[in-house]
Scaffold this motif. Structure first.
Motif, PDB file in Angstrom:
ATOM      1  N   GLY A   1       0.809  -1.216   0.000  1.00 16.57           N
ATOM      2  CA  GLY A   1       0.000   0.000   0.000  1.00 16.57           C
ATOM      3  C   GLY A   1       0.833   1.253   0.000  1.00 16.57           C
ATOM      4  O   GLY A   1       0.308   2.354  -0.171  1.00 16.57           O
ATOM      5  N   GLY A   2       2.161   1.108   0.174  1.00 22.49           N
ATOM      6  CA  GLY A   2       3.060   2.247   0.073  1.00 22.49           C
ATOM      7  C   GLY A   2       2.867   3.279   1.169  1.00 22.49           C
ATOM      8  O   GLY A   2       2.128   3.079   2.129  1.00 22.49           O
ATOM      9  N   ARG A   3       3.531   4.414   0.971  1.00 23.43           N
ATOM     10  CA  ARG A   3       3.499   5.444   2.013  1.00 23.43           C
ATOM     11  C   ARG A   3       2.114   6.048   2.167  1.00 23.43           C
ATOM     12  O   ARG A   3       1.730   6.446   3.276  1.00 23.43           O
ATOM     13  N   ASP A   4       1.319   6.079   1.076  1.00 25.10           N
ATOM     14  CA  ASP A   4      -0.033   6.621   1.185  1.00 25.10           C
ATOM     15  C   ASP A   4      -0.890   5.727   2.076  1.00 25.10           C
ATOM     16  O   ASP A   4      -1.652   6.214   2.919  1.00 25.10           O
ATOM     17  N   GLY A   5      -0.770   4.421   1.888  1.00 22.73           N
ATOM     18  CA  GLY A   5      -1.511   3.491   2.730  1.00 22.73           C
ATOM     19  C   GLY A   5      -1.061   3.559   4.176  1.00 22.73           C
ATOM     20  O   GLY A   5      -1.884   3.481   5.103  1.00 22.73           O
ATOM     21  N   ALA A   6       0.250   3.736   4.378  1.00 27.28           N
ATOM     22  CA  ALA A   6       0.770   3.852   5.744  1.00 27.28           C
ATOM     23  C   ALA A   6       0.266   5.119   6.413  1.00 27.28           C
ATOM     24  O   ALA A   6      -0.045   5.137   7.609  1.00 27.28           O
ATOM     25  N   ALA A   7       0.161   6.189   5.644  1.00 30.66           N
ATOM     26  CA  ALA A   7      -0.256   7.480   6.193  1.00 30.66           C
ATOM     27  C   ALA A   7      -1.738   7.546   6.504  1.00 30.66           C
ATOM     28  O   ALA A   7      -2.171   8.365   7.325  1.00 30.66           O
ATOM     29  N   THR A   8      -2.524   6.676   5.885  1.00 33.85           N
ATOM     30  CA  THR A   8      -3.974   6.723   6.057  1.00 33.85           C
ATOM     31  C   THR A   8      -4.530   5.523   6.811  1.00 33.85           C
ATOM     32  O   THR A   8      -5.747   5.390   6.959  1.00 33.85           O
TER      33      THR A   8
END
Length: 301
Positions: free
Chosen positions: A121-128
């Motif tokens: 999920g990458g950094r966007d998934g980690a951030a959300t």
């Protein structure tokens, strides 16, 4: 705040820093460790307390690992278990199954749980808080780690099997993505040579049986635009692809197509270096489809 709502995040890079921020927003008492002063400083700006000594976090009820390799996991877990109090260690590292099995045994011997939960999920998934996770764990260990898993994934995790199995499936996921990045690039290179707009070809293919997330999202977002700013490095993808082939060969499997794709990633690594974005593989397999073009030195040239 309940003592059980305390979590240590070990590794505050792009992914770890984003996961720490997500847990902080979800109401967890988060402390972080990273050997990089700049990574610690960035986390502190988001309200995360940090330390330069991992021993300060030993015995924290929960720990999330976001580390560069299995070797670092092997040195980190024992340090976290030097003090009592650990409930569960959630390892999001793209690690190796044998390491996860041994760390799960070690944690169990200290009355704690360890699960391998490499994420996608990458950094966007980690951030959300919308990552997906491939989980390898005993049922008891999974139950212990569930509060943190829920916060990071919103329930988007799959219990694959026992310790190490999450690592295996995550490596297979990554080597499939690596192979798809190569094959889509080569196909779009052929389209370009015929005078067809690669973006049009990709959109058409994405609505048909040859479509994938690579053709529908990755090439349009990062390759055709020339931005190559996914946040995931070419060095890490090349490592993961090679590791997937190594893990397969250890048990007597010979995945020839995947191995051939992995070798193309090693070529790209030589040409572009480990810090390049992983979507820059297009620059070596189909340089005509990206504004960035071919690297200065092509492997074998």
């Amino acid at each position: 705040m309940s003592n059980k709502r305390r979590v240590a995040v070990i590794g505050l890079g792009s992914m770890g820093g984003a996961m720490a921020a997500t847990l902080h927003r979800a109401g967890w008492d988060v402390a972080g460790f990273d050997p990089s002063e700049s990574a610690r400083r960035a986390a502190e700006q988001g309200g995360i307390s940090t330390t330069a000594d991992i021993q300060d976090l030993a015995g924290t009820p929960y720990a999330v690992l976001s580390l560069p390799s299995a070797k670092v996991v092997e040195s980190t877990v024992p340090a976290l278990l030097t003090a009592p109090g650990t409930i569960a260690i959630i390892d999001t590292t793209t690690s190796e199954p044998d390491t996860s099995k041994s760390m799960a045994d070690l944690a169990a011997s200290r009355g704690a749980a360890f699960i391998d939960a490499p994420v996608s999920g990458g950094r966007d998934g980690a951030a959300t808080g919308s990552l997906s996770a491939f989980v390898g764990a005993t049922e008891d260990a999974l139950d212990a780690a569930e509060p943190v898993l829920e916060a990071l994934t919103g329930g988007k995790y799959v219990h694959i099997g026992g310790p190490g199995s999450g690592n295996v499936v995550k490596l297979l996921n990554n080597v499939l993505a690596a192979a798809n990045l190569v094959s889509v690039g080569e196909a779009l290179g052929v389209a370009k040579a015929y005078g067809i707009d690669p973006a049009v070809a990709a959109a058409s293919i994405s609505n048909a049986s040859g479509g994938s997330k690579v053709s529908a999202a990755m090439y349009p977002a990062w390759v055709f635009s020339g931005t190559h700013d996914s946040g995931f490095s070419l060095g890490l993808m090349a490592r993961d692809a090679a590791l997937a082939i190594d893990v397969a060969r250890r048990i007597g499997e010979q995945p020839e197509l995947l191995a051939a794709a992995s070798m193309q990633w090693q070529d790209a690594l030589t040409a572009l270096g480990p810090a390049a974005d992983f979507t820059e593989i297009a620059r070596t397999v189909a340089p005509a489809v990206t504004p960035a073009g071919a690297p200065t030195t092509i492997p074998g040239a």
